[in-house]
Design an enzyme around this catalytic site. Structure first.
Site, short mmCIF file in Angstrom:
data_model
loop_
_atom_site.label_atom_id
_atom_site.label_comp_id
_atom_site.label_asym_id
_atom_site.label_seq_id
_atom_site.Cartn_x
_atom_site.Cartn_y
_atom_site.Cartn_z
CB SER A 143 -0.96 0.00 1.19
OG SER A 143 -2.08 -0.82 0.93
CE LYS A 146 -4.59 2.14 -0.51
NZ LYS A 146 -3.97 0.82 -0.28
CB SER A 314 -4.50 1.71 3.84
OG SER A 314 -3.69 1.10 2.86
#
Length: 482
Positions: A143, A146, A314
Site C-alpha cells: 500500500s 498509494k 489505506s
C-alpha cells in the site's frame, strides 16, 4: 473474464530537478517541521477540519500552505535524487551517514528476510540523500504505492477537484438517470439528498411519475474486478457505488462487500425518490445518461480530502477510483494498464526516477507491482517542494504514529523501542503476505525533517518485520543527524 496484464512503465532518466527557495530555506524548513512534527499540523489536518466542520465547502488553504506557496523561487540547487548514496565519495565522510548506518540497525532484523530491506533516507528540505541501500532495487510496495497514486491524482486533477454523481432527465423516455461519476464515497444519505433535489426539479416540470435508469459507462472498457478477485478489501469496480459497496455501516477497513454495488446504489436512490413523493414505475435498468439534462448533482469532498482519507485509512476502493480518474484525465483507458501509464506519466513529469517501475494497480493489492525506495522518497520530497503546494496532502494525509489511521495501534508502549516515534513519525504502511513496507517522514531531535522508505519483500514474520520497520523509523526521529 479476462483481465489485462499489468503494465510495465519504463521511462527516461529524470530530467527535472526538485528545487528549494534558497533565500527562504530556513522558513520553509521551519514550516515543514511544524507541519510534520505531530498529529496536529496547523491545528488539524485538512480531512479532520472537513469532518469536524461537517461542510462540503471548497478546500480551505492551511496557513502553512499559504506561507510555503508564497516563497520566492530560486535557481536549481539540488542534485537529482539517487546520485548521492551511502558510501559514495561525496558522503563517505558525513557524520550524518555514519550515525544513520548505526541507527538503522533494526533493518538488519532476520524477520525482514535474507535480502533485507531496500532503504532510502533523504533530507526533505533539500533532497540530500543521507542513507541508501538498494534504493533502486524494485520491490513489491504493497500500500505504499498509494503515495504515488496520491501525487499523481493531485498533480493531474488538482487539490480542489471533485467527483460528481449526477441525475439526468430523459424527456423522451420519461426517465431519470443516475449517472456514476467514479466516487466510491457516496453514502445513502447523499443519495437521499440527490432524490430530494431531483423530486423538486420534477415537481417544477409537473412530472409526478417516472422510470429510473442508471449509467455506469464512465468506466466502460475497464476491468470489473481487481486481480485479487472478490475480497473484503475492495468491492467490484464500478463508477456508481454506495459507501464502497460495504454491507455494514463501516467507512474503512476490510468488510463484506456487495457483489453488485451499482445495482445497490440505484436501488438506494430509487427508494429515496419514492420517499420524496415521486411515483417510480418498473425496475431500474441500464440507460444512457451522460447527455441528459441535469436535474441534480452530488459532489465529493475535494481531491485533497479524498487523498488524505485514502492515505490515512489505506482505502483501496478510493485508490483505484482516483487512479481511474487520472487515466480519464490523461485520455488513457480505465484498465489497470491504462492507469499505470497515466500515473507513470505524472511521475515522469515531476522528474522522478521511474526506470523499471511497474505500476500494477493504484492500491497496492496486486503483489506484481514494483517500486523503488528511491522513487518513494522522491515522491515525498516532491510533495514538500514549495513550488508544488498542490501536492501537500500527500504529506498531511499520512497516518501519524500512535494516533491516526493504520498507525493508531503502532508505536505504543511495549513496542520494543518504537514508542518514541509516536507523534513524530508519519508514514504510509504496506502489508501483504511476505511483504512489509513503510514510507513517510520523521522529525529528528534537531527538528530536521527526513523522508524515508523501507521496502522488505521477503519477510518471514509479519509482526516482527513490522516492529523492525517501526523501530527504524523511530531511530530516525530520535537520531542526531547533523
Amino acid at each position: 473474464m479476462r483481465w489485462s496484464q499489468a503494465v510495465r512503465v519504463v521511462l527516461g532518466a529524470p530530467t527535472r530537478r526538485l528545487v528549494t527557495a534558497a533565500a527562504a530555506a530556513g522558513l520553509a524548513a521551519a514550516a515543514l517541521t511544524v507541519a510534520l512534527s505531530g498529529p496536529w499540523d496547523s491545528g488539524q489536518r485538512t480531512a479532520e477540519r472537513h469532518a469536524a466542520a461537517g461542510i462540503a465547502a471548497e478546500r480551505e488553504v492551511a496557513d502553512l500552505e499559504k506561507i510555503v506557496a508564497g516563497l520566492p523561487s530560486a535557481p536549481p540547487v539540488l542534485e537529482p535524487l539517487g546520485e548521492r548514496v551511502s558510501g559514495s565519495a561525496a558522503s563517505a565522510g558525513s557524520a550524518g551517514v555514519t550515525d544513520l548506518a548505526a541507527a538503522l540497525a533494526p533493518l538488519g532484523d532476520a524477520a525482514l528476510g535474507s535480502g533485507g530491506a531496500a532503504v532510502s533516507v533523504v533530507d526533505i528540505a533539500d533532497g540530500t540523500v543521507l542513507y541508501a541501500s538498494g534504493q533502486d532495487a524494485a520491490r513489491t510496495p504493497a500500500s505504499t504505492v498509494k503515495l504515488v497514486t496520491s501525487v499523481a491524482a493531485l498533480r493531474a486533477l488538482g487539490p480542489d477537484h471533485r467527483l460528481s454523481t449526477t441525475v439526468g432527465w430523459d424527456e423522451a423516455a420519461r426517465r431519470v438517470v443516475l449517472v456514476g461519476g467514479g466516487d466510491p464515497t457516496v453514502l445513502a444519505a447523499d443519495y437521499a439528498a440527490l432524490a430530494e433535489e431531483t423530486a423538486a426539479e420534477l415537481t417544477d416540470r409537473g412530472v409526478t411519475e417516472v422510470r429510473v435508469g442508471y449509467d455506469v459507462s464512465l468506466w466502460d472498457g475497464g476491468e470489473d474486478l481487481h486481480p485479487i478477485g472478490v475480497n473484503d478489501n475492495i468491492a467490484p469496480l464500478t463508477p456508481l457505488q454506495v459507501n464502497e459497496g460495504r454491507l455494514d455501516d463501516s467507512t474503512h477497513g476490510p468488510t463484506l462487500r456487495s457483489a453488485d454495488p451499482a445495482t445497490d446504489a440505484v436501488r438506494t436512490f430509487t427508494d429515496a425518490l419514492r420517499a420524496a413523493g415521486v411515483t417510480v414505475t418498473g425496475e431500474p435498468e441500464r440507460a444512457g445518461g451522460q447527455d441528459t439534462e441535469r436535474l441534480a448533482r452530488h459532489r465529493s469532498a475535494p481531491m485533497s480530502v479524498l487523498v488524505e482519507r485514502m492515505l490515512t485509512y489505506s482505502d483501496n476502493d478510493l485508490a483505484e477510483a482516483l487512479g481511474r480518474a487520472v487515466a480519464l484525465k490523461a485520455g488513457q483507458p480505465v484498465t489497470f494498464a491504462g492507469v499505470g501509464r497515466a500515473i507513470g506519466d505524472e511521475l515522469a513529469g515531476l522528474g522522478l526516477p521511474v526506470d523499471g517501475v511497474r505500476l500494477a494497480d493504484a492500491s497496492g493489492l496486486d503483489r506484481s507491482g514494483q517500486l523503488t525506495a528511491q522513487l518513494l522518497t522522491g515522491v515525498l520530497t516532491a510533495a514538500a517542494d514549495p513550488a508544488l503546494p498542490e501536492l501537500r496532502p500527500a504529506l498531511t494525509g499520512m497516518p501519524v504514529a500512535g494516533f491516526t489511521g493504520t498507525l493508531t495501534g503502532r508505536y505504543g508502549a511495549g513496542t520494543d523501542g518504537a514508542a518514541d516515534g509516536a507523534g513524530v513519525v508519519r508514514a504510509k504502511t504496506g502489508t501483504l503476505t511476505g511483504v512489509n513496507t513503510l514510507a513517510g517522514t520523521a522529525v529528528t531531535s534537531e527538528g530536521r525533517v527526513l523522508a524515508f522508505a523501507f521496502l522488505a519483500a521477503d519477510t518471514t514474520d509479519a509482526d516482527a518485520a513490522q516492529t523492525a520497520l517501526d523501530r527504524a523509523a523511530t531511530a530516525l526521529a530520535t537520531c542526531s543527524c547533523g
